[in-house]
Write an enzyme that holds these catalytic residues in place. Structure first.
Site, PDB file in Angstrom:
ATOM      1  N   VAL A 164       0.982  -1.309  -0.028  1.00  0.00           N
ATOM      2  CA  VAL A 164       0.131   0.061   0.035  1.00  0.00           C
ATOM      3  C   VAL A 164       0.843   1.306  -0.208  1.00  0.00           C
ATOM      4  O   VAL A 164       0.651   2.196  -0.663  1.00  0.00           O
ATOM      5  CB  VAL A 164      -0.945   0.023   1.164  1.00  0.00           C
ATOM      6  CG1 VAL A 164      -1.930   1.127   1.061  1.00  0.00           C
ATOM      7  CG2 VAL A 164      -1.584  -1.419   1.304  1.00  0.00           C
ATOM      8  N   GLU A 206     -10.396   5.340   6.418  1.00  0.00           N
ATOM      9  CA  GLU A 206     -11.343   4.578   5.076  1.00  0.00           C
ATOM     10  C   GLU A 206     -10.486   3.314   4.660  1.00  0.00           C
ATOM     11  O   GLU A 206     -11.444   2.300   4.557  1.00  0.00           O
ATOM     12  CB  GLU A 206     -11.074   5.775   4.214  1.00  0.00           C
ATOM     13  CG  GLU A 206     -12.183   5.095   2.932  1.00  0.00           C
ATOM     14  CD  GLU A 206     -13.688   5.092   3.286  1.00  0.00           C
ATOM     15  OE1 GLU A 206     -14.252   6.235   3.688  1.00  0.00           O
ATOM     16  OE2 GLU A 206     -14.125   3.922   3.634  1.00  0.00           O
ATOM     17  N   ASP A 231      -9.251 -11.594  10.491  1.00  0.00           N
ATOM     18  CA  ASP A 231      -9.035 -10.134   9.287  1.00  0.00           C
ATOM     19  C   ASP A 231     -10.454  -9.598   9.581  1.00  0.00           C
ATOM     20  O   ASP A 231     -10.842  -8.539   9.511  1.00  0.00           O
ATOM     21  CB  ASP A 231      -8.478 -10.532   8.171  1.00  0.00           C
ATOM     22  CG  ASP A 231      -8.660  -9.487   7.085  1.00  0.00           C
ATOM     23  OD1 ASP A 231      -7.799  -8.790   7.129  1.00  0.00           O
ATOM     24  OD2 ASP A 231      -9.743  -9.293   6.307  1.00  0.00           O
ATOM     25  N   LYS A 249     -12.243  -6.073  11.054  1.00  0.00           N
ATOM     26  CA  LYS A 249     -12.836  -5.170  10.204  1.00  0.00           C
ATOM     27  C   LYS A 249     -14.437  -4.871  10.940  1.00  0.00           C
ATOM     28  O   LYS A 249     -14.949  -3.715  10.865  1.00  0.00           O
ATOM     29  CB  LYS A 249     -12.913  -5.644   8.935  1.00  0.00           C
ATOM     30  CG  LYS A 249     -11.664  -5.614   8.173  1.00  0.00           C
ATOM     31  CD  LYS A 249     -11.483  -6.248   7.044  1.00  0.00           C
ATOM     32  CE  LYS A 249     -10.244  -6.055   6.125  1.00  0.00           C
ATOM     33  NZ  LYS A 249     -10.146  -7.004   5.246  1.00  0.00           N
TER      34      LYS A 249
END
Ligand code: NAP
Length: 448
Positions: free
Chosen positions: A32, A147, A219, A223
């Site tokens: 990223v 975000e 994961d 979230k």
């Protein structure tokens, strides 16, 4: 119009003297981080035209300088001293793309305490230390934007925080892990076994060599905790989320689901369940579920993500897109970065606000319809004994189908709505019956 950064509440925050220049300290230059630096270079002029701000990378923190990588920046800008990136007077905004809890937590806290806004994609950090970080950001009067932490490139967090800020959201339900969705799609559409589909996902780079975080649901649970916090304005720690992964889903379950008009999906679900002892009651969980084929989430294939939001006023809506990948995730990070920089220039921020102290309900108290698949000895009286166990626990059967397998039979039940506690007690007693072979399979069924 050129913008002038100013943050008088934080004299420690070095206000950059150069008109309109915002220094961006990037922590992490992996999938990223490197995509963000590239995207920022591509979009720098357009952002400057639109906002008057010139976003420039000040420095980049990495773990190792000797790692082979393509550098889109001067090698002198890289350092292994991540804290020096945060402390650098040329850094106005910090982007944390290291991942994990440490050293990310210390670095984010250090930035916020200096009055430097932070953008992060780190769901693990937020799910485990969100309350502390949100409080620190609000106390410092700066942004903490995240975000990309849920749904990668899908603008979910901003939709919940801004567009749906006044909406009484009742449920957020989504496919938030691309790896498991890819595996389940391969099993559904190509008849692959779980292990073949996992190996395929690993070969294509959709799954890590150690796939535990994805396939065991960690994961998705992190979230779910972040989404629940944003959707309901409540504290939802990661360890309060019920979690079940997809390792137990068999090709038989997938085939039965298809025959019955369902698709198996790993869902993250956060919903309001009224008030418990005058506190907001929430149910937050991750587990595989049978979703009706006509439900919008059933159509989400391969590594795509989607989140279905239900609100009292807005009704139902769905956000769909790339839940991971360097560039889609960097797109979400860059959107946050523009917001954070713009707010910094205007000496304002979007506070998280105080979080409610909610009661997170136990899965045992929740209700659902259930699919139960079991193999039994095919002889007189067995079906009556099995049905009797359901009856003893008050679990009512909506449909039942039996298929002969030589001297055994497969029985597939769909129950009416029942509590998890009653269904688990039923399964426990069924396992004790001599006529039941192996472990009955169970999946929760989502209503259409
Ligand atoms: P990654 O490829 O593993 O990159 C991590 C980067 O952090 C590397 O550049 C590494 O340096 C650096 N790093 C590790 N420890 C460090 C330390 N102690 N000090 C300074 N730098 C350190 O990770 P990623 O996939 O880019 O993910 C970054 C974050 O984005 C995570 O929170 C992840 O959950 C989130 N996210 C990722 C995706 C995705 O599709 N990848 C999607 C959504 C959210 P080296 O390069 O020297 O090893």
């Amino acid at each position: 119009m050129a913008a002038t950064p100013a943050n008088p509440a934080h004299p420690a925050n070095p206000v950059n003297p150069e008109h309109g220049r915002i220094g961006v300290g990037v922590l992490g230059y992996g999938n990223v981080g490197s995509a963000l630096v590239a995207l920022l270079a591509e979009q720098q002029t357009a952002i400057a035209k639109r906002t008057g701000m010139n976003l420039e990378v000040s420095r980049v923190g990495v773990r190792s300088l000797s790692r082979q990588r393509e550098l889109a920046l001067d090698a002198q800008m890289f350092t292994t001293d991540a804290l020096s990136v945060v402390n650098d007077p040329a850094t106005d905004v910090v982007v944390e793309l290291i991942g994990g809890v440490q050293p990310a937590r210390e670095l984010v806290l250090a930035a916020l305490r200096q009055g430097k806004p932070v953008v992060t994609a780190n769901k693990e950090l937020l799910a485990n230390h969100g309350a502390e970080l949100y409080e620190t950001a609000d106390a410092s009067g700066v942004d903490l934007l995240f975000e990309a932490a849920v749904g990668g490139g899908i603008p979910l967090v901003r939709s919940l925080r801004e567009s749906l800020a006044a909406e009484p959201v009742s449920r957020v339900m989504g496919i938030v892990n691309g790896t498991t969705n890819y595996i389940l799609s391969q099993m559904t559409e190509h008849g692959a076994t779980y292990s073949d589909a996992l190996a395929d996902a690993q070969a294509l780079g959709f799954a890590e060599r150690d796939p535990t975080a994805d396939v065991e649901g960690f994961d998705a649970a992190a979230k779910a905790a972040v989404v629940a916090t944003v959707a309901f304005g409540a504290q939802v720690p990661a360890d309060s989320v019920y979690r079940e992964g997809i390792c137990g889903v068999t090709d038989e379950d997938i085939a039965q689901a298809e025959r019955l008009g369902y698709v198996v999906k790993l869902l993250a679900i956060a919903e309001r369940v009224g008030y418990v002892n005058e506190k907001l009651g929430l149910a937050v969980r991750v587990h595989p579920a049978m979703v009706p084929v006509h439900h919008p989430l059933a159509l989400v294939r391969d590594s795509f993500n989607a989140v279905f939001v239900e609100g009292d006023a807005v009704g139902e809506l769905m956000l769909y897109g790339r839940g991971a990948g360097g560039r889609p995730t960097a797109s979400a990070v860059l959107g946050d970065l523009v917001d954070a920089a713009s707010n910094l220039c205007q000496n304002t921020c979007t506070p998280i606000g105080s979080l409610e102290d909610a009661v997170i309900c136990s899965i045992n108290d929740l209700e659902s319809e259930y699919y139960i698949n079991m193999e039994v000895i095919d002889e007189p009286g067995v079906l009556a004994a099995v049905a009797g166990v359901f009856g003893q626990h008050g679990v009512s059967i909506r449909s039942m189908e039996q298929e002969g397998l030589g001297d055994q039979a497969r029985i597939v039940f769909i129950t009416h709505t029942a509590t998890e506690r009653d269904v688990q007690a039923t399964l426990g007693d069924l396992r004790e019956l001599d006529s039941v072979r192996g472990m009955p399979g169970l999946l929760r069924v989502i209503g259409g």
